[in-house]
Design an enzyme around this catalytic site. Structure first.
Site, mmCIF file in Angstrom:
data_model
loop_
_atom_site.group_PDB
_atom_site.id
_atom_site.type_symbol
_atom_site.label_atom_id
_atom_site.label_comp_id
_atom_site.label_asym_id
_atom_site.label_seq_id
_atom_site.Cartn_x
_atom_site.Cartn_y
_atom_site.Cartn_z
ATOM 1 N NE ARG A 1 -3.911 -1.951 2.482
ATOM 2 C CZ ARG A 1 -4.856 -2.018 3.412
ATOM 3 N NH1 ARG A 1 -4.898 -1.102 4.374
ATOM 4 N NH2 ARG A 1 -5.754 -2.992 3.400
ATOM 5 C CD GLU A 2 4.400 1.705 4.318
ATOM 6 O OE1 GLU A 2 4.079 1.745 5.520
ATOM 7 O OE2 GLU A 2 5.512 1.272 3.926
ATOM 8 C CG LEU A 3 5.583 0.194 -4.404
ATOM 9 C CD1 LEU A 3 6.784 1.137 -4.476
ATOM 10 C CD2 LEU A 3 6.013 -1.240 -4.723
#
Length: 325
Positions: A79-81
């Protein structure tokens, strides 16, 4: 693109990679003087993990993505990516991959787009990784090598009374930071009274506390760029030790070990030793000058018997850097 000196580095990683790579890397980047979003540094008790991550992602100008076998099987890093990709498309951030225990074939099997990027291999070591990343952040508003050399020259050419005056200034800056910590601690205790710190820390309160910090910095005349934490202040019973050591440091009459102890204790107390001792805010010092200044600080405190020869050599080195740079 956002100004890299006011935004930060966001480190995305799998929890399995924290101890051996991510934590040391965050520490190295912090030591260089860069602002790092990293869960152990950026989360306070009661903070919402999701909200804090959102804030770190929104403010970062560089997203360091530690790619490893664990990274690709964890939901949060993915999700961060995704969020970092969105920021990059909007030209708000740049992604830097680090390959950790994985090679091109392993990355390409999961993400051809990431495999095609120029990456840093973790095998080169944490210090070199930090150096490569920090090269992306221009040293804006930093003091030049010649300016630092001039400052050190002044510090080793005090007459008796000017040395006493200097020690008063050093102690005053120390007390200003200590007073900031004490005042902020009182406000924090009052504002968080009745809150369950195991629950989410309200966003409105976090914003309010940031405003409090700014007001307290102004109240205590602490300039921009000073390294500040909200750790507890030094206790009143310990102040005489600090005052005596500052007096000895300014007059150069400490032993080398005592001078090292002073620098170590300042660091341990989460004080900005460059600001306290040299009146230069931490974040105005370029990374290539820090090691020389750390040596100079010890040399100044123990320079009376040696005639400050070691500090004079450091001044000459700085002036050479000024010419070459």
């Amino acid at each position: 693109m956002p100004d890299p000196m006011v935004s930060s580095i966001f480190i995305s990683h799998a929890s399995e990679d924290k101890d051996l790579l991510v934590r040391p890397l965050a520490q190295s980047l912090n030591e260089i003087g860069l602002t790092v979003w990293y869960d152990e540094y950026s989360l306070r008790p009661g903070d919402s993990l999701r909200r804090s991550i959102d804030k770190g992602l929104a403010q970062c100008s560089v997203g360091v993505v530690v790619l490893s076998p664990s990274f690709f099987i964890k939901e949060w890093p993915q999700r961060e990516l995704d969020a970092l990709y969105s920021s990059e498309i909007a030209e708000r951030a740049r992604i830097i991959p680090i390959w950790h225990d994985i090679d091109f074939k392993g990355v390409a099997a999961v993400s051809p787009l990431l495999a095609d990027r120029l990456a840093i291999n973790s095998s080169i070591g944490v210090k070199k990784i930090a150096s490569k990343i920090s090269a992306l952040f221009p040293d804006r508003n930093k003091l030049s090598a010649n300016e630092l050399a001039d400052l050190l020259d002044q510090a080793i050419n005090f007459a008796t009374y000017s040395a006493e005056s200097h020690s008063v200034g050093v102690y005053h800056r120390f007390l200003s930071i200590n007073a900031f910590k004490e005042d902020f601690g009182v406000v924090l205790d009052e504002k968080s009274k009745g809150l369950d710190l195991d629950e989410d820390f309200p966003d409105a309160l976090s914003d309010e506390l940031e405003q409090v910090k700014a007001k307290l910095k102004a109240k205590h005349q602490i300039p921009h760029g000073v390294y500040l934490t909200t750790d507890p202040p030094v206790r009143e019973s310990e102040l005489s030790w600090w005052r005596d050591f500052f007096s000895g440091w300014s007059s150069g009459t400490l032993t080398k070990q005592q001078s090292r102890t002073l620098a170590f204790e300042l660091d341990l107390a989460e004080m900005d030793e460059f600001y306290v001792l040299l009146n230069v805010p931490n974040y105005r010092i370029a990374k290539e000058h820090r090691q020389l200044l750390e040596k100079a600080i010890v040399g100044i405190g123990a320079g009376y018997k040696t005639g400050y020869k070691g500090v004079e050599r450091i001044c000459r080195s700085l002036r050479v850097l000024g010419v070459d740079g």
